[in-house]
Scaffold this motif. Structure first.
Motif, PDB file in Angstrom:
ATOM      1  N   ASP A  63     -18.537  -7.795 -67.161  1.00 37.14           N
ATOM      2  CA  ASP A  63     -17.546  -6.729 -67.286  1.00 37.14           C
ATOM      3  C   ASP A  63     -17.738  -5.754 -66.123  1.00 37.14           C
ATOM      4  N   ILE A  64     -16.841  -5.804 -65.148  1.00 38.37           N
ATOM      5  CA  ILE A  64     -16.937  -4.968 -63.954  1.00 38.37           C
ATOM      6  C   ILE A  64     -15.914  -3.843 -64.072  1.00 38.37           C
ATOM      7  N   PRO A  65     -16.337  -2.588 -63.978  1.00 34.87           N
ATOM      8  CA  PRO A  65     -15.370  -1.474 -64.043  1.00 34.87           C
ATOM      9  C   PRO A  65     -14.392  -1.537 -62.870  1.00 34.87           C
ATOM     10  N   ASP A  66     -13.148  -1.082 -63.132  1.00 35.39           N
ATOM     11  CA  ASP A  66     -12.080  -0.978 -62.137  1.00 35.39           C
ATOM     12  C   ASP A  66     -11.616  -2.334 -61.611  1.00 35.39           C
ATOM     13  N   LEU A  67     -12.099  -3.441 -62.187  1.00 38.29           N
ATOM     14  CA  LEU A  67     -11.682  -4.752 -61.691  1.00 38.29           C
ATOM     15  C   LEU A  67     -10.196  -5.004 -61.961  1.00 38.29           C
ATOM     16  N   GLN A  68      -9.745  -4.583 -63.155  1.00 40.10           N
ATOM     17  CA  GLN A  68      -8.351  -4.831 -63.499  1.00 40.10           C
ATOM     18  C   GLN A  68      -7.399  -4.068 -62.577  1.00 40.10           C
ATOM     19  N   LEU A  69      -7.800  -2.855 -62.167  1.00 41.10           N
ATOM     20  CA  LEU A  69      -6.974  -2.067 -61.259  1.00 41.10           C
ATOM     21  C   LEU A  69      -6.819  -2.770 -59.916  1.00 41.10           C
ATOM     22  N   VAL A  70      -7.910  -3.320 -59.399  1.00 39.25           N
ATOM     23  CA  VAL A  70      -7.853  -4.020 -58.113  1.00 39.25           C
ATOM     24  C   VAL A  70      -7.042  -5.315 -58.233  1.00 39.25           C
ATOM     25  N   LEU A 108     -16.655   4.384 -55.688  1.00 42.61           N
ATOM     26  CA  LEU A 108     -15.990   3.936 -54.476  1.00 42.61           C
ATOM     27  C   LEU A 108     -16.818   2.864 -53.771  1.00 42.61           C
ATOM     28  N   VAL A 109     -16.120   2.010 -53.043  1.00 45.35           N
ATOM     29  CA  VAL A 109     -16.753   0.917 -52.295  1.00 45.35           C
ATOM     30  C   VAL A 109     -16.812   1.313 -50.832  1.00 45.35           C
ATOM     31  N   HIS A 110     -17.984   1.204 -50.224  1.00 46.14           N
ATOM     32  CA  HIS A 110     -18.149   1.547 -48.817  1.00 46.14           C
ATOM     33  C   HIS A 110     -17.543   0.444 -47.942  1.00 46.14           C
ATOM     34  N   PRO A 111     -16.757   0.765 -46.950  1.00 47.59           N
ATOM     35  CA  PRO A 111     -16.126  -0.266 -46.110  1.00 47.59           C
ATOM     36  C   PRO A 111     -17.140  -1.158 -45.409  1.00 47.59           C
ATOM     37  N   GLU A 112     -18.303  -0.566 -45.001  1.00 41.44           N
ATOM     38  CA  GLU A 112     -19.279  -1.384 -44.299  1.00 41.44           C
ATOM     39  C   GLU A 112     -19.900  -2.462 -45.183  1.00 41.44           C
ATOM     40  N   SER A 113     -19.878  -2.260 -46.513  1.00 41.28           N
ATOM     41  CA  SER A 113     -20.436  -3.285 -47.403  1.00 41.28           C
ATOM     42  C   SER A 113     -19.505  -4.496 -47.534  1.00 41.28           C
ATOM     43  N   LEU A 114     -18.242  -4.338 -47.117  1.00 44.85           N
ATOM     44  CA  LEU A 114     -17.331  -5.480 -47.181  1.00 44.85           C
ATOM     45  C   LEU A 114     -17.681  -6.557 -46.163  1.00 44.85           C
ATOM     46  N   ALA A 115     -18.532  -6.247 -45.211  1.00 51.42           N
ATOM     47  CA  ALA A 115     -18.965  -7.267 -44.248  1.00 51.42           C
ATOM     48  C   ALA A 115     -19.778  -8.363 -44.911  1.00 51.42           C
ATOM     49  N   ASP A 116     -20.283  -8.090 -46.141  1.00 56.60           N
ATOM     50  CA  ASP A 116     -21.054  -9.112 -46.849  1.00 56.60           C
ATOM     51  C   ASP A 116     -20.167 -10.187 -47.465  1.00 56.60           C
ATOM     52  N   LEU A 117     -18.870  -9.951 -47.558  1.00 57.69           N
ATOM     53  CA  LEU A 117     -17.968 -10.930 -48.166  1.00 57.69           C
ATOM     54  C   LEU A 117     -17.813 -12.138 -47.249  1.00 57.69           C
ATOM     55  N   PRO A 118     -17.645 -13.319 -47.816  1.00 54.94           N
ATOM     56  CA  PRO A 118     -17.562 -14.522 -46.971  1.00 54.94           C
ATOM     57  C   PRO A 118     -16.250 -14.650 -46.216  1.00 54.94           C
ATOM     58  N   GLN A 119     -15.154 -14.018 -46.699  1.00 53.43           N
ATOM     59  CA  GLN A 119     -13.865 -14.200 -46.048  1.00 53.43           C
ATOM     60  C   GLN A 119     -12.901 -13.110 -46.531  1.00 53.43           C
ATOM     61  N   MET A 120     -11.742 -12.991 -45.872  1.00 50.29           N
ATOM     62  CA  MET A 120     -10.616 -12.137 -46.266  1.00 50.29           C
ATOM     63  C   MET A 120     -11.039 -10.678 -46.457  1.00 50.29           C
ATOM     64  N   ARG A 121     -11.874 -10.145 -45.579  1.00 46.23           N
ATOM     65  CA  ARG A 121     -12.343  -8.761 -45.694  1.00 46.23           C
ATOM     66  C   ARG A 121     -11.198  -7.756 -45.489  1.00 46.23           C
ATOM     67  N   GLY A 132      -7.283   3.254 -54.406  1.00 49.38           N
ATOM     68  CA  GLY A 132      -8.042   4.496 -54.343  1.00 49.38           C
ATOM     69  C   GLY A 132      -9.521   4.311 -54.584  1.00 49.38           C
ATOM     70  N   LEU A 133     -10.057   3.127 -54.287  1.00 55.78           N
ATOM     71  CA  LEU A 133     -11.467   2.831 -54.521  1.00 55.78           C
ATOM     72  C   LEU A 133     -12.226   2.606 -53.230  1.00 55.78           C
ATOM     73  N   LEU A 134     -11.681   3.001 -52.084  1.00 55.97           N
ATOM     74  CA  LEU A 134     -12.343   2.784 -50.804  1.00 55.97           C
ATOM     75  C   LEU A 134     -12.905   4.102 -50.301  1.00 55.97           C
ATOM     76  N   ALA A 135     -14.208   4.124 -50.019  1.00 57.53           N
ATOM     77  CA  ALA A 135     -14.877   5.329 -49.517  1.00 57.53           C
ATOM     78  C   ALA A 135     -14.675   5.454 -48.013  1.00 57.53           C
ATOM     79  N   GLU A 136     -15.074   6.574 -47.455  1.00 57.22           N
ATOM     80  CA  GLU A 136     -14.977   6.772 -46.024  1.00 57.22           C
ATOM     81  C   GLU A 136     -16.009   5.918 -45.311  1.00 57.22           C
ATOM     82  N   ARG A 137     -15.619   5.448 -44.134  1.00 56.88           N
ATOM     83  CA  ARG A 137     -16.490   4.558 -43.386  1.00 56.88           C
ATOM     84  C   ARG A 137     -17.655   5.337 -42.787  1.00 56.88           C
TER      85      ARG A 137
END
Length: 672
Positions: A63-70, A108-121, A132-137
């Protein structure tokens, strides 16, 4: 610190899991981005993670919070872009990873942490920004040792790791430990033949350059890791390439493109066109199968119908690939509008074992697209070939003799079997060659003494019969004035059947393994059937419920064989194998082969197939049959019993009774 350590441990454990481990039953999902206590501070910076889509599959039950919104935001983006369901499933898993990797107590999710995703960043970053869940870089603080980025020293593949030589190049170096100058790039590296691994990959990449990867004055580099092109170290220029992977895919794509760009053949046969003279045979040995013309739409439909015909008959693609090749070549050059000559199909099929035309001939005959050739009997062709090879003074006379034997002369006559005519010519040809060597230049010079001397040498009976037939035919056609062989008589003792030694019969069925061959041996050794009987056995003539087998003998009543237990079991095994191997064959004969089962002519098995089990067993079929009848004659002196049991004639039955009981045969008192 614990969070960074757990994340790294999770990635390592996830990559070591066996591929067959089901994600829904994975017990290590709790170690991937484990939720931490709010407000806990880390002593060290979080190192980069290595997420994969497999991690997202393991976290789908959490159960991940805010998943349904995304997910709703991604659905809006999908509607704007017109993507499919696969895109939505993939982006949902990536959003799940991005949300699960958030720091404790942060929404909020830090933009720099999206580099860990395997694709479609960029897509995930855009969706988080809309939601509205993206933090400042901000810049990530990582150890200096992790900032090293470089390329492989050998293949120059960039993988952003600390390896000076990538793993594939290390394996290449281990297989080829002695470095030498490369014949292409001139670098001193481990070589396979004359090329290093980098040049081998470049040549393989640009061999079929459908994507324009080749550069003028340089070589295109590539990424390392799992994105790097792979190739076996044993393959190089001048060697066979692996028929799988990206290189083979490019070859097939380039071959399909070249074939589509080919124009139709200029030699397409026009329907209804009349020929002024007989066309010569085509030479199919000069065709280039790699550069065939494009097929017409009618020919393409015929090829597709042939593929359906193959599936309906129960044949596998491996069995019919050679037949498809023959049909593709014929239709590419000749088209599907006019009938195709049977001679062309057979000539093309003779190129190699990878060209089979039997199924193609049957299929074209069904479609009405086969121009059949006049059938040529093999025995007649053999007799004509022997006649044409004789000395010149005898060629015309022997050919006239063959015409008389076949009922094709100037006067009507009863024809004999082509096999008998061929045997006559074969028996007489050595005699004619001997007469030509002695200086005889015409049939009219031959006397009675010449015939008597010729009969004394070789097979007396065969030569005597052949010479009498020859001179009788020549006198009939007015080529000679008198018959020198008419007054020549030959006294030959009749051949009596002899039994086989018992050691020749012990374990006879164990010497062959095929159910068909074992059945053939049993029918001859136990029921004394001839090759002619075996070839004519109908499948419907086998009555396994009553243990009977009907033998068809043209000109005579059908002979019924009562099968014993051994023969009945062998017949059952053969019928089962016949149905499993050729379930769709329409051949009505009991004994079939791979060729006769595939042919629509419903041809019987050949004598070569029938002789094969006897060659393996080391015994002649004729002697085995005689031994069986003679053994039964020893048990019963009644010729009627032999006639009923084996379907023999009266004279043959009496001959076997006389051989088995010579003392019981008395001369007929009223016989002359």
């Amino acid at each position: 610190m614990r969070k960074a350590s757990r994340a790294g441990t999770a990635s390592t454990k996830a990559r070591r899991l066996p591929p067959e481990f089901p994600p829904e039953e994975d017990q290590s999902a709790e170690y991937i981005c484990t939720p931490q206590v709010d407000g806990q501070l880390g002593l060290f910076a979080t190192p980069p993670r290595f997420f994969t889509m497999e991690h997202a599959a393991r976290l789908r039950a959490r159960d991940i919070p805010d998943l349904q919104l995304v997910v709703e935001t991604l659905a809006e983006i999908s509607a704007e872009r017109g993507t499919d369901a696969a895109w939505r499933r993939t982006t949902r898993g990536l959003a799940l990873l991005a949300l699960a990797a958030r720091e404790p107590g942060e929404r909020l999710v830090h933009p720099e942490s999206l580099a860990d995703l395997p694709q479609m960043r960029p897509t995930i970053e855009s969706a988080l920004d809309r939601a509205g869940l993206l933090a400042e870089r901000k810049h990530r603080i990582v150890p200096r040792s992790l900032l090293f980025s470089g390329s492989c020293a050998h293949c120059m593949a960039w993988a952003n790791d600390r390896w000076k030589i990538c793993l594939p190049c290390a394996a290449w170096q281990q297989a080829h430990p002695r470095p030498r100058p490369c014949s292409r790039c001139r670098r001193v590296l481990p070589l396979s033949g004359e090329l290093c691994r980098f040049c081998t990959l470049v040549l393989a990449e640009t061999e079929v350059d459908i994507h324009g990867a080749a550069l003028e004055g340089g070589d295109q580099l590539w990424f390392g890791g799992r994105f790097a092109p792979s190739r076996r170290a044993t393959y190089g220029p001048g060697q066979s390439c692996p028929r799988r992977g990206r290189f083979d895919t490019r070859r097939r794509a380039a071959k399909a493109a070249d074939r589509a760009a080919q124009p139709p053949s200029q030699h397409l046969a026009a329907p209804g066109q009349q020929a002024l003279f007989k066309a010569p045979a085509r030479d199919w040995t000069r065709i280039d199968e790699a550069d065939l013309p494009a097929v017409t739409p009618e020919a393409a439909d015929l090829i597709a119908d042939f593929n359906h015909y193959i599936k309906d008959r129960g044949w596998t693609p491996e069995q019919t690939k050679s037949s498809q090749r023959v049909l593709r070549i014929l239709l590419a050059y000749l088209g599907a509008d006019a009938p195709i000559r049977e001679a062309d199909v057979r000539s093309l099929s003779s190129l190699s074992s990878n060209h089979q035309g039997a199924r193609v001939i049957d299929y074209l005959r069904r479609q009405g697209l086969l121009a059949e050739e006049d059938a040529v009997d093999a025995h007649i062709a053999r007799a004509r070939r022997i006649a044409d090879g004789l000395p010149k003074p005898f060629i015309h006379g022997v050919n006239v003799w063959i015409d008389v034997l076949l009922g094709q002369s100037t006067k009507p006559s009863i024809p004999i079997l082509p096999a008998t005519a061929s045997r006559y010519v074969k028996d007489v040809s050595p005699v004619l060659e001997g007469w030509a060597a002695a200086g005889i230049t015409s049939f009219r010079e031959i006397t009675k003494e010449h015939v008597e001397e010729a009969v004394k040498a070789g097979d007396k009976r065969a030569r005597h019969v052949g010479l009498r037939s020859l001179f009788r035919a020549l006198r009939r056609e007015r080529l000679i004035f008198r018959d020198p062989a008419r007054a020549v008589s030959l006294h030959v003792s009749p051949r009596m059947p002899t039994p086989l030694p018992p050691d020749r019969l012990n374990g006879l069925l164990d010497k062959v393994s095929s159910p068909r061959d074992r059945l053939i041996l049993a029918l001859v050794a136990i029921h004394a059937l001839t090759f002619a009987d075996l070839r004519r056995l109908p499948l419907r003539g086998l009555d396994r419920a009553r243990g009977r087998l009907r033998v068809i003998r043209p000109g005579h009543p059908d002979h019924i064989v009562f099968l014993d237990e051994i023969t009945l079991n062998l017949a059952t095994q053969w019928v089962i194998e016949r149905d499993q191997r050729w379930p769709y064959t329409a051949n009505p004969h009991l004994l079939v082969t791979r060729v006769s089962a595939a042919s629509d002519k419903n041809a019987p098995v050949t004598k070569i197939t029938l002789r094969a089990p006897f060659h393996q067993a080391g015994v002649q079929a004729r002697k085995l049959r005689e031994d069986r009848i003679l053994d039964e004659a020893h048990e019963s002196a009644d010729p009627v019993h032999l006639m009923r049991m084996f379907g023999l004639s009266q004279a043959t039955a009496i001959k076997y009774i006389a051989t088995a009981h010579p003392a019981d045969i008395r001369p007929d008192p009223i016989a002359p």
